[in-house]
Enzyme design. Structure first.
Site, PDB file in Angstrom:
ATOM      1  N   ASP A  40       0.809  -1.224   0.000  1.00 12.64           N
ATOM      2  CA  ASP A  40       0.000   0.000   0.000  1.00 12.64           C
ATOM      3  C   ASP A  40       0.842   1.274   0.000  1.00 12.64           C
ATOM      4  O   ASP A  40       0.315   2.379   0.098  1.00 12.64           O
ATOM      5  CB  ASP A  40      -0.952   0.012   1.199  1.00 12.64           C
ATOM      6  CG  ASP A  40      -0.222   0.005   2.534  1.00 12.64           C
ATOM      7  OD1 ASP A  40       1.020  -0.086   2.520  1.00 12.64           O
ATOM      8  OD2 ASP A  40      -0.894   0.082   3.580  1.00 12.64           O
ATOM      9  N   ARG A  99      13.760  26.330   4.368  1.00  8.47           N
ATOM     10  CA  ARG A  99      13.390  27.679   3.945  1.00  8.47           C
ATOM     11  C   ARG A  99      12.089  28.154   4.578  1.00  8.47           C
ATOM     12  O   ARG A  99      11.724  29.315   4.449  1.00  8.47           O
ATOM     13  CB  ARG A  99      13.310  27.734   2.413  1.00  8.47           C
ATOM     14  CG  ARG A  99      14.679  27.733   1.753  1.00  8.47           C
ATOM     15  CD  ARG A  99      14.614  27.607   0.254  1.00  8.47           C
ATOM     16  NE  ARG A  99      14.331  26.248  -0.170  1.00  8.47           N
ATOM     17  CZ  ARG A  99      14.236  25.868  -1.436  1.00  8.47           C
ATOM     18  NH1 ARG A  99      14.390  26.766  -2.398  1.00  8.47           N
ATOM     19  NH2 ARG A  99      13.993  24.606  -1.742  1.00  8.47           N
ATOM     20  N   GLN A 100      11.405  27.247   5.275  1.00  7.53           N
ATOM     21  CA  GLN A 100      10.197  27.635   6.013  1.00  7.53           C
ATOM     22  C   GLN A 100      10.566  27.771   7.493  1.00  7.53           C
ATOM     23  O   GLN A 100      10.071  27.051   8.347  1.00  7.53           O
ATOM     24  CB  GLN A 100       9.096  26.603   5.799  1.00  7.53           C
ATOM     25  CG  GLN A 100       8.665  26.477   4.341  1.00  7.53           C
ATOM     26  CD  GLN A 100       7.497  25.532   4.165  1.00  7.53           C
ATOM     27  OE1 GLN A 100       6.510  25.601   4.884  1.00  7.53           O
ATOM     28  NE2 GLN A 100       7.609  24.617   3.206  1.00  7.53           N
ATOM     29  N   LYS A 198      18.576  42.206  -4.083  1.00  8.25           N
ATOM     30  CA  LYS A 198      17.465  41.640  -4.852  1.00  8.25           C
ATOM     31  C   LYS A 198      16.127  41.933  -4.187  1.00  8.25           C
ATOM     32  O   LYS A 198      16.039  42.156  -2.987  1.00  8.25           O
ATOM     33  CB  LYS A 198      17.623  40.121  -4.995  1.00  8.25           C
ATOM     34  CG  LYS A 198      18.821  39.688  -5.811  1.00  8.25           C
ATOM     35  CD  LYS A 198      18.787  38.203  -6.120  1.00  8.25           C
ATOM     36  CE  LYS A 198      18.717  37.342  -4.882  1.00  8.25           C
ATOM     37  NZ  LYS A 198      18.941  35.913  -5.187  1.00  8.25           N
ATOM     38  N   THR A 229      15.094  26.405  -8.430  1.00  9.73           N
ATOM     39  CA  THR A 229      14.616  26.553  -9.810  1.00  9.73           C
ATOM     40  C   THR A 229      15.662  27.219 -10.701  1.00  9.73           C
ATOM     41  O   THR A 229      15.517  27.225 -11.916  1.00  9.73           O
ATOM     42  CB  THR A 229      13.338  27.400  -9.849  1.00  9.73           C
ATOM     43  OG1 THR A 229      13.634  28.711  -9.345  1.00  9.73           O
ATOM     44  CG2 THR A 229      12.232  26.757  -9.006  1.00  9.73           C
TER      45      THR A 229
END
Length: 315
Positions: A40, A99-100, A198, A229
């Site tokens: 499962d 990053r959280q 930035k 990314t």
């Protein structure tokens, strides 16, 4: 009567090649542990050798697929705890959810703290990681945390592979938050430091507003902890090229490479990208070079085992 607790090293499925290199550095074989799936999809852990009274080092980055690898780690910790291991040090080369680490806006979770709670409650007695995105995550734990820095590994490799002339080279922090990390690298290489200012209009999107420092006619080394990314690093490289940078080298500890990141890097102004093997990848493009942190982690494990200083690795 006194006993010498034997050390054993085990690995989950997230990055077995790195675990094997670490075990080799320690002159050990990886322990016999199977991590599979039931029909499962539930995770099944089977430890095929005794660990009673032993000091366990469990290697498992929580890299993508993050939730799968995190659950593997938690269930493995629980299995070793219930098998009466003396200590369980978890080696998490890449700490997912890092990053959280704060509430960026109202009603946000602090997932990095939740993960720390889960690891502790599962039974870990120590955490060893590499280049935490936010160093304050160490304070989320009530157990010892050793956060290793990768900059000496990068610096050594850059001096071997690249023609680094300090006066003609500048280390660039891709944002204000990474200045301390970039400064360590600049001091190691004897170069100057620059910073990209930035703004982030949305997640995974960054716009370079200003370059603080001199980059014209210089070899630029962009130093960051994560390439996800690759939007940020590619945009940064473009701004540096427009400002007159002669050559651009990007270094990042953790190559996550989500959402066509490698394609963006291939088509970018970046000449070479160096990452470490905290996250396992196959078939990377020629532009991307991998440096191993196995010896760094292995040496840290050895020092922990012998009750020696870990921080002196970075002096």
């Amino acid at each position: 009567m006194s006993f010498s607790n034997e050390m054993k090293v085990f690995s989950g499925n997230a990055n077995r090649p790195l675990a094997e290199k670490i075990a080799n550095y320690l002159n050990l074989q990886l322990g016999d542990c199977e991590v599979g799936r039931f029909a499962d999809g539930e995770i099944n852990v089977r430890i095929n050798e005794t660990v009673r009274g032993h000091d366990i080092f469990l290697i498992q980055p929580t890299s993508p697929p993050v939730n799968e690898n995190l659950m593997e780690l938690l269930i493995m910790i629980d299995a070793f705890k219930r098998a009466s291991a003396n200590t369980i040090a978890v080696v998490i080369p890449y700490y997912g959810y890092a990053r959280q680490d704060r509430k960026a806006k109202g009603r946000d979770p602090i997932s990095a703290k939740l993960v720390a709670n889960l690891i502790t409650v599962a039974g870990a007695t120590r955490v060893l990681t590499v280049d935490l995105h936010a160093e304050q995550i160490q304070g989320f734990f009530d157990i010892p945390v050793d956060n290793l820095w990768s900059y000496p590994v990068f610096a050594e490799e850059l001096l071997k592979r690249e023609n680094i002339v300090p006066e003609e080279t500048v280390v660039v922090s891709p944002d204000v938050g990474g200045v301390r990390r970039a400064r360590r690298m600049a001091e190691r290489l004897g170069t100057s430091l620059a910073i990209l200012d930035k703004r982030r209009p949305s997640d995974n999107v960054a716009e370079v507003v200003n370059i603080i420092g001199e980059v014209e006619d210089k070899v630029v080394i962009m130093f960051d902890d994560i390439i996800d990314t690759a939007h940020s690093i590619v945009k940064g490289a473009e701004a540096l090229k427009n400002a007159g940078a002669k050559r651009i080298i990007a270094c990042a500890t953790h190559g996550v490479f989500s959402d066509r990141a490698l394609e963006r890097i291939e088509n970018s102004s970046i000449d070479t990208v160096y990452i470490t093997d905290t996250i396992y990848h196959e078939n990377l493009p020629e532009k991307v070079k991998v440096i191993s942190v196995a010896n760094l982690i292995g040496e840290a494990i050895m020092r922990i085992r012998k009750h020696l200083s870990v921080s002196t690795l970075f002096r």
